[in-house]
Design an enzyme around this catalytic site. Structure first.
Site, PDB file in Angstrom:
ATOM      1  N   TYR A 143       0.859  -1.190   0.000  1.00 54.47           N
ATOM      2  CA  TYR A 143       0.000   0.000   0.000  1.00 54.47           C
ATOM      3  C   TYR A 143       0.887   1.228   0.000  1.00 54.47           C
ATOM      4  O   TYR A 143       1.856   1.312   0.759  1.00 54.47           O
ATOM      5  CB  TYR A 143      -0.891  -0.003   1.245  1.00 54.47           C
ATOM      6  N   ASP A 238       9.319   3.016  -0.342  1.00 59.51           N
ATOM      7  CA  ASP A 238       8.263   3.648   0.444  1.00 59.51           C
ATOM      8  C   ASP A 238       8.481   3.233   1.899  1.00 59.51           C
ATOM      9  O   ASP A 238       8.085   2.139   2.311  1.00 59.51           O
ATOM     10  CB  ASP A 238       6.886   3.219  -0.071  1.00 59.51           C
ATOM     11  N   LYS A 266       4.269   8.824   8.946  1.00 66.56           N
ATOM     12  CA  LYS A 266       4.066   8.179  10.252  1.00 66.56           C
ATOM     13  C   LYS A 266       5.048   8.673  11.337  1.00 66.56           C
ATOM     14  O   LYS A 266       4.845   9.755  11.859  1.00 66.56           O
ATOM     15  CB  LYS A 266       4.042   6.657  10.077  1.00 66.56           C
TER      16      LYS A 266
HETATM   17  C1  LIG Z   1       0.484   4.578   5.795  1.00 63.57           C
HETATM   18  C2  LIG Z   1       1.210   4.378   4.520  1.00 63.57           C
HETATM   19  C3  LIG Z   1       1.068   5.258   3.427  1.00 63.57           C
HETATM   20  C4  LIG Z   1       0.052   6.356   3.418  1.00 63.57           C
HETATM   21  O1  LIG Z   1       0.290   7.326   4.389  1.00 63.57           O
HETATM   22  P1  LIG Z   1      -0.914   8.317   4.832  1.00 63.57           P
HETATM   23  O2  LIG Z   1      -0.259   9.250   5.758  1.00 63.57           O
HETATM   24  O3  LIG Z   1      -1.948   7.434   5.456  1.00 63.57           O
HETATM   25  O4  LIG Z   1      -1.412   8.964   3.586  1.00 63.57           O
HETATM   26  C5  LIG Z   1       1.885   5.072   2.340  1.00 63.57           C
HETATM   27  N1  LIG Z   1       2.776   4.075   2.295  1.00 63.57           N
HETATM   28  C6  LIG Z   1       2.932   3.200   3.306  1.00 63.57           C
HETATM   29  C7  LIG Z   1       3.965   2.129   3.216  1.00 63.57           C
HETATM   30  C8  LIG Z   1       2.143   3.306   4.445  1.00 63.57           C
HETATM   31  O5  LIG Z   1       2.281   2.417   5.430  1.00 63.57           O
END
Ligand SMILES: *Cc1c(COP(=O)(O)O)cnc(C)c1O
Length: 429
Positions: A143, A238, A266
């Site tokens: 994701y 990511d 995060k």
């Molecule tokens: C949480 C997450 C996102 C999205 O971040 P948001 O702040 O919720 O938009 C993107 N990539 C990864 C790997 C994530 O865990």
């Protein structure tokens, strides 16, 4: 008598679709009513009816120091008195850029945004602007936020174009996104042999935390690095979830692999909205106002949010912080495996740093297909028994869990006792 929680959920559903502002919060996968919280401190949460929980979601990762850490709260209060936003540069943003560059040296230049979604969406735009190519590659089950181009699932054949995984995403947009199985090195080599020179970028979670926890094969990550370099595709790690969590320097430091670009979120905001993307200077120079790739944000680099992040990052640089966090998480994982075995439930678990995965299947899965075969009914039964005992886990069999520095030995011991009871219920069928 209905609880305050029940009443809030019923009222919320009238005004907020599904009663929640992000879908996984809705408990659709496990059933039941989502918990409305009013307070957190350290490893603990209290719901609106006063029930206490040990929190293993930690706001999906950001609360790596636990809730309401006094130094973070104080720093936020102090900076808030100087105004909540300027829409103009501040020294705090420079401090954050310097710190990111120090902890994640592959990020030679960095830009701050307000969410992980913005970070990945912007990184992909820069990669496309830099290469002049349109196609991107992602992996099944990873994701990367909810930008249109990333809400895509695999088509029917290896090289068929991706299909939208959400209504509202035009097929034409999804068509540029190719999708492969995670950890499948042969499929990766085959794809690069055919379209490698047309790929703008490959985006990957270097440890996956969005289909439960999936650990990468080293051979797979090394092949990916080598193929991207050979074909001129930008490799984007990511690390929105793994950044500052699996290691102070993220998964790229843990595995010693250098991506071309990195996205963060995060932990970097310590609980307030901050994201970042960055990487090679030649790539980042394509961004406006220097280059032709447009990207902007009214609240980007917000002083209060950046302060929460700076203070959090300052505290997690304490000696052995991540060693202790990983050891505590391993203690939890080992304890859970042991009681499941005692009770005779098919179960496995593992951790990478402060992230963990729980699986109701024999082996730790290595791909989306494997995790889909875990026993979802067993997870749901386990989840609700744990919730009754005051243990707050992610409300889905397909989410990773998080331990914070505030989780004590007593918290872990209590969790394992509660888990034994939960496994016994699972075993009863
Ligand atoms: C949480 C997450 C996102 C999205 O971040 P948001 O702040 O919720 O938009 C993107 N990539 C990864 C790997 C994530 O865990």
């Amino acid at each position: 008598m209905t609880s305050l929680n029940q009443s809030l959920f019923e009222q919320s559903q009238q005004l907020i679709p599904g009663g929640v502002n992000s879908p996984v919060r809705a408990f659709r996968s496990v059933g039941g009513t989502p918990i409305f919280f009013k307070k957190g401190l350290g490893s603990k949460l209290w719901d609106v009816d006063g029930k206490q929980y040990i929190d293993y979601i930690n706001s999906w990762g950001p609360m790596i120091l636990g809730h309401a850490h006094p130094q973070v709260i104080k720093a936020v209060q102090d900076v808030a008195e100087n105004s909540l936003s300027f829409g103009a540069p501040t020294g705090l943003e420079l401090e954050m850029a310097q710190l990111i560059n120090k902890l994640v040296p592959s990020m030679e230049q960095v830009r701050l945004v307000s969410s992980g979604t913005e970070a990945t969406m912007s990184a992909i735009r820069v990669a496309r602007g830099f290469t002049g190519r349109s196609k991107i590659l992602k992996f099944e089950g990873c994701y990367h936020g909810h930008a249109d181009a990333l809400l895509v699932k695999a088509g029917s054949g290896l090289l068929t174009f991706g299909e939208p995984s959400s209504a509202g995403v035009p097929a034409e947009v999804a068509a540029h996104t190719l999708t492969l199985e995670y950890n499948n090195t042969q499929a990766l080599r085959d794809l690069f042999a055919q379209v490698g020179d047309e790929l703008a970028c490959v985006i990957i979670e270097p440890v996956v935390g969005n289909m439960n926890l999936i650990v990468p094969h080293m051979e797979f990550l090394h092949a990916l690095r080598e193929l991207c370099s050979k074909h001129g595709a930008v490799l984007i790690f990511d690390e929105v979830m793994t950044g500052f969590r699996v290691h102070l320097g993220g998964a790229q430091a843990l595995y010693n692999i250098k991506p071309d670009m990195t996205t963060l979120g995060k932990v970097i905001g310590g609980g307030l909205p901050v994201g970042a993307f960055g990487g090679r200077k030649d790539i980042m120079s394509c961004l406006a106002p220097l280059g032709a790739v447009y990207q902007a944000g009214t609240l980007s680099g917000n002083p209060v949010a950046v302060t929460a992040g700076l203070q959090t990052l300052a505290l997690i640089q304490a000696p052995d912080f991540h060693l202790k966090l990983a050891a505590q998480t391993k203690k939890l994982v080992d304890g859970l495996i042991a009681v499941a075995k005692e009770v005779g439930v098919v179960f496995n678990a593992q951790n990478v740093g402060g992230m963990f995965g729980l699986y109701f299947c024999e082996h730790c899965p290595t791909s989306f297909n494997e995790i889909m075969q875990s026993n979802k009914e067993h997870f749901n039964k386990f989840f609700h028994s744990m919730l009754d005992s005051g243990i707050y886990l992610g409300p889905s069999a397909f989410e990773a869990g998080f331990v914070s520095a505030a989780h004590s030995d007593e918290d872990i011991a209590y969790t394992i006792v509660a888990a034994k009871k939960a496994f016994q219920l699972v075993a009863l069928g």
